[in-house]
Design a protein around this motif. Structure first.
Motif, PDB file in Angstrom:
ATOM      1  N   GLY A 169       0.665  -1.211  -0.247  1.00 26.43           N
ATOM      2  CA  GLY A 169      -0.191   0.152   0.023  1.00 26.43           C
ATOM      3  C   GLY A 169       1.173   1.403   0.186  1.00 26.43           C
ATOM      4  N   ALA A 170       1.224   1.294   0.786  1.00 24.85           N
ATOM      5  CA  ALA A 170       2.941   2.370   0.952  1.00 24.85           C
ATOM      6  C   ALA A 170       3.612   2.412  -0.563  1.00 24.85           C
ATOM      7  N   ALA A 171       3.877   1.560  -1.506  1.00 24.49           N
ATOM      8  CA  ALA A 171       4.165   1.728  -2.470  1.00 24.49           C
ATOM      9  C   ALA A 171       3.617   1.985  -3.550  1.00 24.49           C
ATOM     10  N   LEU A 172       2.567   1.343  -3.674  1.00 20.02           N
ATOM     11  CA  LEU A 172       1.042   2.233  -4.585  1.00 20.02           C
ATOM     12  C   LEU A 172       0.541   3.569  -3.979  1.00 20.02           C
ATOM     13  N   GLU A 173       0.775   3.781  -3.116  1.00 24.47           N
ATOM     14  CA  GLU A 173      -0.417   4.996  -3.087  1.00 24.47           C
ATOM     15  C   GLU A 173       0.969   6.745  -3.391  1.00 24.47           C
ATOM     16  N   PRO A 174       0.535   7.178  -4.024  1.00 29.07           N
ATOM     17  CA  PRO A 174       1.389   8.536  -4.339  1.00 29.07           C
ATOM     18  C   PRO A 174       1.810   9.201  -3.045  1.00 29.07           C
ATOM     19  N   CYS A 175       2.574   9.995  -2.734  1.00 31.57           N
ATOM     20  CA  CYS A 175       3.284  10.867  -1.752  1.00 31.57           C
ATOM     21  C   CYS A 175       2.782  12.012  -1.601  1.00 31.57           C
ATOM     22  N   GLY A 176       1.528  12.161  -1.246  1.00 35.60           N
ATOM     23  CA  GLY A 176       0.697  13.240  -1.369  1.00 35.60           C
ATOM     24  C   GLY A 176       1.871  14.418  -0.970  1.00 35.60           C
ATOM     25  N   SER A 177       2.972  14.823   0.198  1.00 36.95           N
ATOM     26  CA  SER A 177       3.424  16.043   0.810  1.00 36.95           C
ATOM     27  C   SER A 177       4.135  15.087   0.727  1.00 36.95           C
ATOM     28  N   ASP A 178       5.666  15.621   1.744  1.00 38.89           N
ATOM     29  CA  ASP A 178       6.661  16.098   1.545  1.00 38.89           C
ATOM     30  C   ASP A 178       7.600  14.444   1.413  1.00 38.89           C
ATOM     31  N   LEU A 179       7.940  14.129   1.107  1.00 42.06           N
ATOM     32  CA  LEU A 179       9.216  12.241   0.966  1.00 42.06           C
ATOM     33  C   LEU A 179       9.019  12.163   2.806  1.00 42.06           C
ATOM     34  N   PRO A 180       9.957  12.767   3.656  1.00 40.63           N
ATOM     35  CA  PRO A 180      10.310  12.534   4.848  1.00 40.63           C
ATOM     36  C   PRO A 180       9.045  12.216   5.976  1.00 40.63           C
ATOM     37  N   GLY A 181       8.013  12.910   5.560  1.00 40.36           N
ATOM     38  CA  GLY A 181       6.619  12.572   5.752  1.00 40.36           C
ATOM     39  C   GLY A 181       6.002  11.679   5.950  1.00 40.36           C
ATOM     40  N   CYS A 182       6.059  10.898   4.292  1.00 40.02           N
ATOM     41  CA  CYS A 182       5.168   9.474   4.089  1.00 40.02           C
ATOM     42  C   CYS A 182       6.352   8.775   5.076  1.00 40.02           C
ATOM     43  N   GLU A 183       8.291   8.659   4.867  1.00 47.08           N
ATOM     44  CA  GLU A 183       8.336   8.143   5.301  1.00 47.08           C
ATOM     45  C   GLU A 183       8.161   7.729   6.231  1.00 47.08           C
ATOM     46  N   VAL A 184       7.584   8.980   7.243  1.00 46.59           N
ATOM     47  CA  VAL A 184       7.196   8.594   9.419  1.00 46.59           C
ATOM     48  C   VAL A 184       6.149   8.027   8.880  1.00 46.59           C
ATOM     49  N   VAL A 185       5.189   7.939   8.524  1.00 43.62           N
ATOM     50  CA  VAL A 185       3.981   7.333   7.961  1.00 43.62           C
ATOM     51  C   VAL A 185       4.354   5.527   7.933  1.00 43.62           C
ATOM     52  N   THR A 186       5.103   5.901   6.945  1.00 39.21           N
ATOM     53  CA  THR A 186       4.857   4.267   6.783  1.00 39.21           C
ATOM     54  C   THR A 186       6.329   3.596   7.916  1.00 39.21           C
ATOM     55  N   ALA A 187       6.895   3.992   9.149  1.00 33.07           N
ATOM     56  CA  ALA A 187       7.504   3.571   9.761  1.00 33.07           C
ATOM     57  C   ALA A 187       6.496   3.537  11.124  1.00 33.07           C
ATOM     58  N   PHE A 188       5.425   4.437  11.207  1.00 26.98           N
ATOM     59  CA  PHE A 188       4.676   4.318  12.142  1.00 26.98           C
ATOM     60  C   PHE A 188       3.681   3.174  12.013  1.00 26.98           C
TER      61      PHE A 188
END
Length: 143
Positions: A25-44
């Motif tokens: 799901g993280a790979a298929l959904e494009p990141c709508g905001s900044d990349l570090p924010g998306c990586e933090v969400v994925t880590a959480f």
């Protein structure tokens, strides 16, 4: 002992499946905001998956200890599948009551968090139902 081994197999299988669905799901959904924010969400989300696996495993073990095992497991399955739906509805109602419209990105983000939980519940239910039903039929044939 059979219930413990069933629970252990269900925990391991659902952990791998849940993490796989979360990463897909993280790979298929494009990141709508900044990349570090998306990586933090994925880590959480990756950190919350084991907690979800343990919660579902405890609920299934408690259900498997009941007398009417199959009915209890089915009710546990339905309850656990409806929890994220209720949370999604509450989020939408909360947005509407505050005058904010729910955006499609919000719904997709909620579904991205919900899909791993649903797969964890489904995998554990299938394993508990299959293994414990096989055990019950073996007892019936032997007895």
């Amino acid at each position: 002992m059979r219930l413990f081994l069933t629970a252990l197999a269900a925990v391991v299988a659902s952990l791998f499946v849940g993490l796989g669905v979360m990463l897909a799901g993280a790979a298929l959904e494009p990141c709508g905001s900044d990349l570090p924010g998306c990586e933090v969400v994925t880590a959480f989300q990756a950190l919350i998956i084991p907690v979800e696996v343990l919660i579902v495993a405890v609920a299934n073990v408690i259900s498997a200890l009941r007398r009417q095992r199959e009915l209890a497991l089915w009710r546990c399955f339905l309850t656990l599948m409806l929890v994220p739906v209720c949370l999604l509805v509450l989020a939408i109602v909360s947005d509407l009551s505050s005058g904010r419209q729910t955006q499609m990105a919000d719904v997709l983000a909620s579904l991205q968090g919900t899909l791993p939980f649903w797969t964890i519940v489904l995998v554990q239910w299938l394993l508990f139902r299959g293994i414990l039903a096989g055990q019950a039929s073996a007892k019936a044939q032997a007895g």
